[in-house]
Design a protein around this motif. Structure first.
Motif, PDB file in Angstrom:
ATOM      1  N   PHE A 176       0.848  -1.189   0.000  1.00  0.00           N
ATOM      2  CA  PHE A 176       0.000   0.000   0.000  1.00  0.00           C
ATOM      3  C   PHE A 176       0.890   1.246   0.000  1.00  0.00           C
ATOM      4  O   PHE A 176       1.802   1.355   0.812  1.00  0.00           O
ATOM      5  CB  PHE A 176      -0.910   0.031   1.236  1.00  0.00           C
ATOM      6  N   LEU A 177       0.586   2.166  -0.909  1.00  0.00           N
ATOM      7  CA  LEU A 177       1.311   3.427  -0.966  1.00  0.00           C
ATOM      8  C   LEU A 177       0.527   4.481  -0.203  1.00  0.00           C
ATOM      9  O   LEU A 177      -0.691   4.607  -0.358  1.00  0.00           O
ATOM     10  CB  LEU A 177       1.497   3.851  -2.422  1.00  0.00           C
ATOM     11  N   ARG A 178       1.219   5.252   0.639  1.00  0.00           N
ATOM     12  CA  ARG A 178       0.580   6.270   1.462  1.00  0.00           C
ATOM     13  C   ARG A 178       1.392   7.552   1.408  1.00  0.00           C
ATOM     14  O   ARG A 178       2.529   7.550   0.991  1.00  0.00           O
ATOM     15  CB  ARG A 178       0.479   5.825   2.923  1.00  0.00           C
ATOM     16  N   GLU A 398     -25.683  13.520  11.119  1.00  0.00           N
ATOM     17  CA  GLU A 398     -24.384  13.574  11.793  1.00  0.00           C
ATOM     18  C   GLU A 398     -23.336  14.092  10.818  1.00  0.00           C
ATOM     19  O   GLU A 398     -23.403  13.830   9.617  1.00  0.00           O
ATOM     20  CB  GLU A 398     -23.972  12.185  12.293  1.00  0.00           C
ATOM     21  N   VAL A 399     -22.376  14.825  11.346  1.00  0.00           N
ATOM     22  CA  VAL A 399     -21.281  15.341  10.519  1.00  0.00           C
ATOM     23  C   VAL A 399     -20.166  14.305  10.488  1.00  0.00           C
ATOM     24  O   VAL A 399     -19.699  13.855  11.531  1.00  0.00           O
ATOM     25  CB  VAL A 399     -20.750  16.684  11.079  1.00  0.00           C
ATOM     26  N   GLU A 400     -19.747  13.927   9.288  1.00  0.00           N
ATOM     27  CA  GLU A 400     -18.678  12.948   9.132  1.00  0.00           C
ATOM     28  C   GLU A 400     -17.330  13.661   9.220  1.00  0.00           C
ATOM     29  O   GLU A 400     -17.027  14.550   8.425  1.00  0.00           O
ATOM     30  CB  GLU A 400     -18.806  12.244   7.767  1.00  0.00           C
ATOM     31  N   ASN A 401     -16.525  13.294  10.224  1.00  0.00           N
ATOM     32  CA  ASN A 401     -15.219  13.946  10.396  1.00  0.00           C
ATOM     33  C   ASN A 401     -14.060  12.964  10.276  1.00  0.00           C
ATOM     34  O   ASN A 401     -12.932  13.273  10.647  1.00  0.00           O
ATOM     35  CB  ASN A 401     -15.154  14.665  11.751  1.00  0.00           C
ATOM     36  N   SER A 402     -14.352  11.764   9.779  1.00  0.00           N
ATOM     37  CA  SER A 402     -13.287  10.781   9.584  1.00  0.00           C
ATOM     38  C   SER A 402     -12.788  10.871   8.148  1.00  0.00           C
ATOM     39  O   SER A 402     -13.525  10.573   7.206  1.00  0.00           O
ATOM     40  CB  SER A 402     -13.817   9.374   9.878  1.00  0.00           C
ATOM     41  N   PHE A 403     -11.541  11.301   7.986  1.00  0.00           N
ATOM     42  CA  PHE A 403     -10.988  11.525   6.640  1.00  0.00           C
ATOM     43  C   PHE A 403     -11.011  10.259   5.801  1.00  0.00           C
ATOM     44  O   PHE A 403     -11.289  10.295   4.603  1.00  0.00           O
ATOM     45  CB  PHE A 403      -9.552  12.052   6.771  1.00  0.00           C
ATOM     46  N   ILE A 404     -10.760   9.125   6.422  1.00  0.00           N
ATOM     47  CA  ILE A 404     -10.674   7.856   5.696  1.00  0.00           C
ATOM     48  C   ILE A 404     -12.015   7.489   5.056  1.00  0.00           C
ATOM     49  O   ILE A 404     -12.060   6.866   3.986  1.00  0.00           O
ATOM     50  CB  ILE A 404     -10.188   6.733   6.640  1.00  0.00           C
ATOM     51  N   ASP A 405     -13.119   7.912   5.682  1.00  0.00           N
ATOM     52  CA  ASP A 405     -14.443   7.552   5.179  1.00  0.00           C
ATOM     53  C   ASP A 405     -14.892   8.426   4.015  1.00  0.00           C
ATOM     54  O   ASP A 405     -15.988   8.226   3.469  1.00  0.00           O
ATOM     55  CB  ASP A 405     -15.483   7.628   6.298  1.00  0.00           C
ATOM     56  N   TYR A 414      -7.899   4.659   0.935  1.00  0.00           N
ATOM     57  CA  TYR A 414      -8.644   4.025   2.037  1.00  0.00           C
ATOM     58  C   TYR A 414      -7.911   2.783   2.537  1.00  0.00           C
ATOM     59  O   TYR A 414      -7.741   2.601   3.747  1.00  0.00           O
ATOM     60  CB  TYR A 414     -10.049   3.651   1.559  1.00  0.00           C
ATOM     61  N   GLN A 415      -7.488   1.924   1.613  1.00  0.00           N
ATOM     62  CA  GLN A 415      -6.865   0.660   2.005  1.00  0.00           C
ATOM     63  C   GLN A 415      -5.582   0.885   2.798  1.00  0.00           C
ATOM     64  O   GLN A 415      -5.340   0.230   3.810  1.00  0.00           O
ATOM     65  CB  GLN A 415      -6.579  -0.172   0.752  1.00  0.00           C
ATOM     66  N   GLY A 416      -4.759   1.845   2.325  1.00  0.00           N
ATOM     67  CA  GLY A 416      -3.500   2.127   3.017  1.00  0.00           C
ATOM     68  C   GLY A 416      -3.714   2.697   4.403  1.00  0.00           C
ATOM     69  O   GLY A 416      -3.092   2.262   5.379  1.00  0.00           O
TER      70      GLY A 416
END
Length: 464
Positions: A176-178, A398-405, A414-416
């Motif tokens: 996985f590249l990040r 609800e406010v979504e504050n999770s960057f990954i989502d 997402y996978q990384g």
């Protein structure tokens, strides 16, 4: 330094086997050859202090790594597992995954200009900026924009090259590249993709809908041309004004196409109605009457839409505020171009414009009117029920504050991030802002002026 990190997990989950360490070494060496990469750090390169234990003098002369001939592999694995420096950063606690860190070369000129810009902006906020410094600040901003674009292109190229390297080894390991550069590169790709897909989909949808409504080639071509001209004009304005398209504002093209098409259809429908009502009337008078009768309703529609998008301008999130400005200006451009372009085309076509013959068909407005007339109480009751349910739904938002989502599970971003959060230390951004109070000037003490040079020796002895 900016950097990319690569998560490497062998499929056989035996990270320290000769085969897997050799693959890790090959990946490291190939990434090192990329021009914009300054260095690469892996578990093969970090110093080991207990594998076997060495003195400080030995460490200074030549430290031990996993590649050293005299390394004790068992002790090295134990050290990597227990080390607070390497665990969760370069190696996972289960010893099945490792991280490769690829560092980008620093752009010293960019960093120097950035520091100058910061100093000048600080002066500007204090009201101490002189006219020459104001000119210098604008010049620095322009240079930084150019350098930033070049930096982004270098990083995109490096990301592409690293991906090509990693693809050769995906059959041996999960990779996985990040990194910020990788996310930036992918986000640009997502935006381009969205613009292409949405633009094509809307274009095809417009052709089908206009064909069903008007059943005439000219009434399909004219609204589409009008919409395309509006979008091109808006894109030119954005380019000249230096406003950048972001993930938030990437869909402005689709929205502007839809809005322009709506106005164009209103004008065409009204023009066709007048042609049928007054077939013997002067052609130019019909065009003028069309514009006069439809202008106010379209103006009010435009103003209410602008009012809605203008509310975004007051957002503290800059991309959202920019999107508000973009859509407000885009609607104005669409309104002006539609009311100038379509009437001009009507004049050019003159009587060549064909009028579609009415065919017996189901009238949706008539059906809705009959339903409202016959079942008025039921309609009001259902409307109140729907309103009540939606109010309940509002309180469930609800406010979504999770960057990954923000990303699909199929994306490498997402996978990384997900793999790193589950198998390493995770990623939690933390900003620490230190505001130093201004130091008070020391009070003048005349006693020091009265001391001679011999007393100076007392004040500045080694012990003191």
């Amino acid at each position: 330094e900016d950097f990319l990190s690569i998560i490497y997990r062998p499929l056989d989950e035996n990270l320290f086997s000769e085969k897997n360490l050799n693959i890790l070494k090959k990946i490291r060496d190939e990434i090192k050859r990329i021009e914009s990469i300054s260095s690469v750090l892996t578990i093969l390169d970090v110093p080991l202090f207990k594998s076997p234990p060495v003195s400080l003098k030995d460490i200074q002369d030549d430290f031990i790594t996993l590649e050293s001939p005299r390394v004790n592999k068992k002790l090295a694995i134990k050290e990597l597992k227990n080390s607070t420096l390497y665990k969760n950063l370069l190696i996972s606690p289960d010893l099945k995954s490792s991280v490769i860190q690829a560092n980008f070369k620093r752009d010293l000129k960019y960093e120097e200009l950035l520091l100058k810009k910061t100093d000048l902006v600080e002066k500007k906020l204090k009201g101490e900026l002189t006219p020459p410094e104001e000119t210098e600040l604008e010049k620095i901003k322009s240079e930084l924009t150019i350098l930033q674009d070049l930096k982004r292109k270098r990083e995109q190229l490096a990301v592409a090259k690293i991906r090509n390297i990693l693809n050769k080894y995906r059959s041996h390991a999960k990779i996985f590249l990040r990194g910020v550069a990788m996310i930036g590169s992918d986000m640009i790709s997502f935006i381009k993709n969205d613009l292409t897909i949405f633009g094509t989909a809307i274009f095809i949808f417009f052709i089908i809908i206009l064909g069903i409504i008007f059943r005439s080639v000219q009434w399909i071509i004219l609204p589409i041309l009008c919409s395309v001209f509006s979008v091109i004009t808006m894109m030119g304005y954005l380019g000249l004004s230096g406003i950048r398209v972001t993930v938030v504002s990437a869909n402005f093209i689709s929205l502007q196409l839809i809005f322009t098409m709506a106005i164009a259809i209103h004008i065409i429908v009204r023009f066709n109605e007048l042609l049928k009502e007054k077939p013997e009337a002067d052609y130019r008078d019909l065009i003028i009457e069309t514009v006069h009768t439809i202008f106010k309703p379209c103006l009010y529609t435009s103003l209410t839409t602008i009012a809605g998008f203008s509310s975004l301008i007051f957002s503290d999130i800059l991309p959202v505020a920019n999107f508000g400005w973009m859509m407000s200006i885009g609607i104005c451009i669409s309104f002006l171009i539609t009311f100038l372009f379509l009437p001009s085309c009507f004049l050019l076509f003159k009587r060549k414009i064909s009028i579609r013959k009415e065919r017996p068909h189901l009238s949706i407005p008539r059906v809705l009117a009959k339903i409202s007339e016959r079942f008025s109480k039921t309609v009001v009751l259902i409307s109140c029920l729907v309103a009540f349910i939606t109010i309940i739904g509002i309180f469930q938002l609800e406010v979504e504050n999770s960057f990954i989502d923000y990303f699909k599970k199929s994306t490498e971003i997402y996978q990384g991030m997900n793999y790193h959060d589950q198998n390493f230390g995770g990623t939690t951004p933390l900003d620490i802002i230190i505001d130093f109070e201004k130091e008070e000037e020391e009070e003048y003490d005349p006693e020091f002026d009265d001391e001679d040079e011999e007393n100076d020796i007392y004040w500045y002895t080694e012990e003191k």
